[in-house]
Design an enzyme around this catalytic site. Structure first.
Site, mmCIF file in Angstrom:
data_model
loop_
_atom_site.group_PDB
_atom_site.id
_atom_site.type_symbol
_atom_site.label_atom_id
_atom_site.label_comp_id
_atom_site.label_asym_id
_atom_site.label_seq_id
_atom_site.Cartn_x
_atom_site.Cartn_y
_atom_site.Cartn_z
ATOM 1 N N ASP A 126 0.841 -1.209 0.000
ATOM 2 C CA ASP A 126 0.000 0.000 0.000
ATOM 3 C C ASP A 126 0.871 1.252 0.000
ATOM 4 O O ASP A 126 0.620 2.198 0.752
ATOM 5 C CB ASP A 126 -0.963 -0.005 1.187
ATOM 6 C CG ASP A 126 -2.144 0.962 0.991
ATOM 7 O OD1 ASP A 126 -2.437 1.338 -0.167
ATOM 8 O OD2 ASP A 126 -2.772 1.327 1.997
ATOM 9 N N LYS A 157 1.900 4.682 -1.056
ATOM 10 C CA LYS A 157 1.216 5.851 -1.605
ATOM 11 C C LYS A 157 1.677 7.067 -0.816
ATOM 12 O O LYS A 157 2.293 6.927 0.252
ATOM 13 C CB LYS A 157 -0.298 5.683 -1.524
ATOM 14 C CG LYS A 157 -0.824 5.492 -0.094
ATOM 15 C CD LYS A 157 -2.311 5.217 -0.099
ATOM 16 C CE LYS A 157 -2.822 4.969 1.326
ATOM 17 N NZ LYS A 157 -4.260 4.670 1.307
ATOM 18 N N ASN A 217 1.219 7.259 2.935
ATOM 19 C CA ASN A 217 1.973 6.321 3.768
ATOM 20 C C ASN A 217 3.476 6.593 3.774
ATOM 21 O O ASN A 217 4.263 5.739 4.176
ATOM 22 C CB ASN A 217 1.695 4.883 3.333
ATOM 23 C CG ASN A 217 0.291 4.446 3.705
ATOM 24 O OD1 ASN A 217 -0.330 5.030 4.588
ATOM 25 N ND2 ASN A 217 -0.223 3.450 3.027
#
Length: 172
Positions: free
Chosen positions: A89, A91, A94
């Protein structure tokens, strides 16, 4: 804390981060269960902003601004992959940019909540055909719910690089 799948992800995130131990990945110092059965973990305190917040403010970054950030992200991902962990994840939300004294940013990878710990049988593993992550940044195989490995993170990093340098997401 009453949802077993959420608890499993929460605990797996703490385990994944503690397995990696890298300066470009958020530190989790402790995790456990309160007497009232609520789960917790204790993380390092960071001062700064997310890459998403910086992009929202700046639009896009220059090569000079972006390269040190990309180097930190790549270094953290490399350490995760060496530990057998795929983030899944990656992105701008993050990636935390800790403020440095000289005015620069020190990137830290956050949110290993859907990380895949290779070789472990954890309850939150996705069923075949189920995609988890943020579609705009996911590799094609991840979008299709297929098996992913470290290459999915490399793909996501490429999508992130495009967005940071152009100010536009690669895909809508």
């Amino acid at each position: 804390s009453s949802d077993a799948q959420v608890v499993s992800r929460f605990v797996a995130e703490a385990r994944a981060v503690n397995r990696i131990r890298h300066r470009h990945i958020i530190d989790i110092f402790s995790f456990g269960l309160h007497a009232d059965q609520r789960h917790y973990f204790v993380m390092e305190l960071l001062d700064g902003l997310t890459l998403r917040e910086l992009l929202d403010r700046e639009g896009r970054l220059s090569i000079e601004q972006a390269v040190p950030i990309f180097q930190g992200i790549a270094s953290g991902l490399d350490a995760a992959h060496e530990a057998g962990i795929t983030h899944r994840d990656l992105k701008p939300d993050n990636v935390f940019l800790a403020a440095e004294r000289g005015g620069g940013h020190f990137p830290k990878l956050l949110d290993f909540g859907i990380a895949k710990l290779l070789g472990e049988d954890v309850a939150h593993r996705t069923a075949t055909g189920m995609a988890m992550g943020t579609p705009r940044y996911m590799s094609p195989e991840q979008c299709r719910g297929r098996k992913v490995d470290h290459r999915a993170d490399i793909y996501s990093l490429g999508v992130l690089v495009h967005e940071v340098l152009t100010g536009r997401p690669l895909f809508e």
